[in-house]
Design a protein around this motif. Structure first.
Motif, PDB file in Angstrom:
ATOM      1  N   ASN A   1     -13.517-100.845 -20.775  1.00  0.00           N
ATOM      2  CA  ASN A   1     -14.947-100.798 -21.085  1.00  0.00           C
ATOM      3  C   ASN A   1     -15.258 -99.701 -22.087  1.00  0.00           C
ATOM      4  OD1 ASN A   1     -15.417-102.900 -19.313  1.00  0.00           O
ATOM      5  ND2 ASN A   1     -15.964-101.552 -17.586  1.00  0.00           N
TER       6      ASN A   1
ATOM      7  N   THR B   1     -28.994 -97.447 -27.772  1.00  0.00           N
ATOM      8  CA  THR B   1     -28.470 -98.189 -26.624  1.00  0.00           C
ATOM      9  C   THR B   1     -26.944 -98.193 -26.637  1.00  0.00           C
ATOM     10  OG1 THR B   1     -30.433 -99.602 -26.533  1.00  0.00           O
ATOM     11  CG2 THR B   1     -28.419-100.428 -25.481  1.00  0.00           C
TER      12      THR B   1
ATOM     13  N   ALA C   1     -25.576 -94.834 -25.682  1.00  0.00           N
ATOM     14  CA  ALA C   1     -25.663 -94.604 -24.238  1.00  0.00           C
ATOM     15  C   ALA C   1     -24.575 -95.383 -23.504  1.00  0.00           C
ATOM     16  CB  ALA C   1     -27.039 -95.010 -23.729  1.00  0.00           C
ATOM     17  N   GLU C   2     -24.285 -96.595 -23.963  1.00  0.00           N
ATOM     18  CA  GLU C   2     -23.226 -97.374 -23.338  1.00  0.00           C
ATOM     19  C   GLU C   2     -21.863 -96.685 -23.512  1.00  0.00           C
ATOM     20  OE1 GLU C   2     -23.577-101.131 -25.225  1.00  0.00           O
ATOM     21  OE2 GLU C   2     -25.195-101.855 -23.892  1.00  0.00           O
ATOM     22  N   GLN C   3     -21.659 -96.121 -24.702  1.00  0.00           N
ATOM     23  CA  GLN C   3     -20.397 -95.411 -24.943  1.00  0.00           C
ATOM     24  C   GLN C   3     -20.265 -94.187 -24.040  1.00  0.00           C
ATOM     25  OE1 GLN C   3     -19.984 -92.278 -26.664  1.00  0.00           O
ATOM     26  NE2 GLN C   3     -17.758 -92.376 -27.091  1.00  0.00           N
ATOM     27  N   LEU C   4     -21.370 -93.420 -23.838  1.00  0.00           N
ATOM     28  CA  LEU C   4     -21.344 -92.249 -22.958  1.00  0.00           C
ATOM     29  C   LEU C   4     -21.134 -92.665 -21.505  1.00  0.00           C
ATOM     30  CD1 LEU C   4     -24.255 -90.103 -24.468  1.00  0.00           C
ATOM     31  CD2 LEU C   4     -21.785 -89.746 -24.733  1.00  0.00           C
ATOM     32  N   GLY C   5     -21.778 -93.772 -21.103  1.00  0.00           N
ATOM     33  CA  GLY C   5     -21.613 -94.266 -19.741  1.00  0.00           C
ATOM     34  C   GLY C   5     -20.187 -94.708 -19.464  1.00  0.00           C
ATOM     35  N   ALA C   6     -19.568 -95.363 -20.439  1.00  0.00           N
ATOM     36  CA  ALA C   6     -18.180 -95.814 -20.277  1.00  0.00           C
ATOM     37  C   ALA C   6     -17.240 -94.612 -20.176  1.00  0.00           C
ATOM     38  CB  ALA C   6     -17.785 -96.709 -21.444  1.00  0.00           C
ATOM     39  N   THR C   7     -17.520 -93.559 -20.945  1.00  0.00           N
ATOM     40  CA  THR C   7     -16.699 -92.337 -20.859  1.00  0.00           C
ATOM     41  C   THR C   7     -16.800 -91.708 -19.472  1.00  0.00           C
ATOM     42  OG1 THR C   7     -17.034 -91.903 -23.223  1.00  0.00           O
ATOM     43  CG2 THR C   7     -16.321 -90.054 -21.851  1.00  0.00           C
ATOM     44  N   ALA C   8     -18.024 -91.681 -18.952  1.00  0.00           N
ATOM     45  CA  ALA C   8     -18.224 -91.105 -17.615  1.00  0.00           C
ATOM     46  C   ALA C   8     -17.534 -91.949 -16.550  1.00  0.00           C
ATOM     47  CB  ALA C   8     -19.712 -90.992 -17.319  1.00  0.00           C
ATOM     48  N   GLN C   9     -17.552 -93.268 -16.742  1.00  0.00           N
ATOM     49  CA  GLN C   9     -16.908 -94.150 -15.765  1.00  0.00           C
ATOM     50  C   GLN C   9     -15.393 -93.937 -15.734  1.00  0.00           C
ATOM     51  OE1 GLN C   9     -18.522 -96.104 -13.547  1.00  0.00           O
ATOM     52  NE2 GLN C   9     -16.482 -96.371 -12.640  1.00  0.00           N
TER      53      GLN C   9
END
Length: 374
Positions: free
Chosen positions: A112, A139, A142-150
């Motif tokens: 992801n 958007t 933010a998706e890229q930052l969320g995937a990094t956190a995941q």
């Protein structure tokens, strides 16, 4: 008239007898014969014994960190184990599954992240050209930052699963002797199960005892620096077992308490003692003998020369003119060379060791050395 003559005769006889005593003393017939010896000077190592107890440097309760059925025990009860040796195995299958699941989740999170990274890089290229709006760009960022956190969260879950899996193998934290097992194969273990077994280290061991404040100062323990030695290297430690045999290894201080106990007036002191033959066991009562490393001169006399009366201990000396003199003394400890005299005698004194039953303070004696007496 006859009575007066009889009284006069008796008086004359008593006068003659009385005049004969000095003649006998001057001739030497009534002078007590004694044997004397000069005091001995030895190099003495002051020491004192205390009641103590042996304790282990390391004493651990072995417990379970995860929940599962006990699969296998890998030790014999009471045996010596090495650090890192496997003790118990908890059924690992469920924890292996958790690790596999966490690895899969991490792989998905990385996929992801790779897709989100690609979309974000494309958005960075299109935004200056006006091909996408600022809102769409935000958007994708933010998706890229969320995937990094995941990915980070999945990595943490994998690490936790691997730690739980490692806890299915319980190993010895240090070398020592293990006790009996409190659990059996097939038991359901958990962190709340309590102690599975105990492990204590045996070499070296601690010997703990109490010193009074005065003894602490006399023995030099006040100079202890916490590095296993006193700053003057002043004392050494020997242990006496219950059968009065001396432990074959000498210890050294490794701890002195930081306060005096108000109830007992003593301070806690501890020594570290090598125990390679495992002669000493935790909980064992021993006598701790503290001795000064440096020797000091001490006056010693034979034990048979010491007498005691209501005034205390004393010896009889032969002084100038062969006159007997009483000298009150303070006794020290008994040694192989004789009894140590703490106070009361000088290095040039001569003590009477034989014929004491006829000697009184201030009388003249006929003295001999032991060789002359033979």
């Amino acid at each position: 008239m006859n009575k007066m003559l009889l009284a006069a005769g008796l008086a004359s006889t008593m006068l003659l007898v009385g005049c004969g005593e000095p003649t006998a003393q001057k001739s030497g017939g009534m002078v007590p014969k004694v044997v004397f010896e000069p005091v001995t000077i030895i190099d003495y190592q002051p020491s004192k014994a205390y009641v103590g107890r042996v304790s282990a440097l390391e004493d651990a309760d072995i417990t379970a960190q995860v929940t599962g059925y006990l699969k296998q025990r890998h030790f014999n009860e009471g045996q010596l184990v090495e650090k890192g040796q496997l003790l118990y195995t908890i059924e690992p299958s469920s924890f292996e599954a958790q690790v596999a699941s966490a690895k899969a989740a991490l792989a998905q999170a990385k996929a992801n992240l790779k897709r989100a990274d690609s979309e974000f890089q494309r958005a960075k290229t299109l935004l200056p050209k006006g091909s996408i709006s600022k809102s769409e760009y935000d958007t994708r960022h933010a998706e890229q930052l969320g995937a990094t956190a995941q990915v980070a969260a999945s990595q943490a879950q994998l690490q936790l699963a691997e730690v739980n899996l490692s806890h299915t193998q319980i190993s010895a934290p240090f070398s020592g002797r293990i006790s009996d097992s409190k659990v059996s194969i097939g038991d359901l273990l958990s962190p709340s199960s309590g102690t599975l077994t105990t492990l204590v280290s045996l070499d070296p061991v601690h010997a703990t005892f109490q010193l009074s404040e005065r003894e602490r100062l006399e023995m030099g323990a006040e100079n202890f620096q916490g590095d296993g030695k006193s700053s003057r290297n002043a004392v050494q430690v020997n242990l006496l077992l219950e059968n009065d045999k001396r432990h074959s290894h000498t210890g050294q201080l490794d701890f002195v308490g930081n306060r005096i106990d108000l109830q007992t007036g003593t301070i806690s002191v501890r020594a570290s003692v090598p125990n390679p033959q495992y002669t000493l066991l935790p909980g064992q009562h021993i006598k701790v003998e503290i001795s000064a490393v440096a020797t000091q001169p001490a006056i010693v006399v034979p034990r048979r020369a010491v007498q005691t009366d209501i005034a205390g201990d004393f010896v009889m000396l032969v002084t100038e003119g062969n006159v007997a003199e009483r000298r009150n003394i303070d006794l020290g400890v008994q040694t192989e060379d004789g009894v140590i005299i703490s106070t009361g005698l000088g290095e040039n004194d001569k003590v009477i060791v034989s014929g004491l039953q006829r000697v009184r303070n201030g009388i003249t004696v006929q003295s001999h050395t032991p060789d002359a007496a033979e």
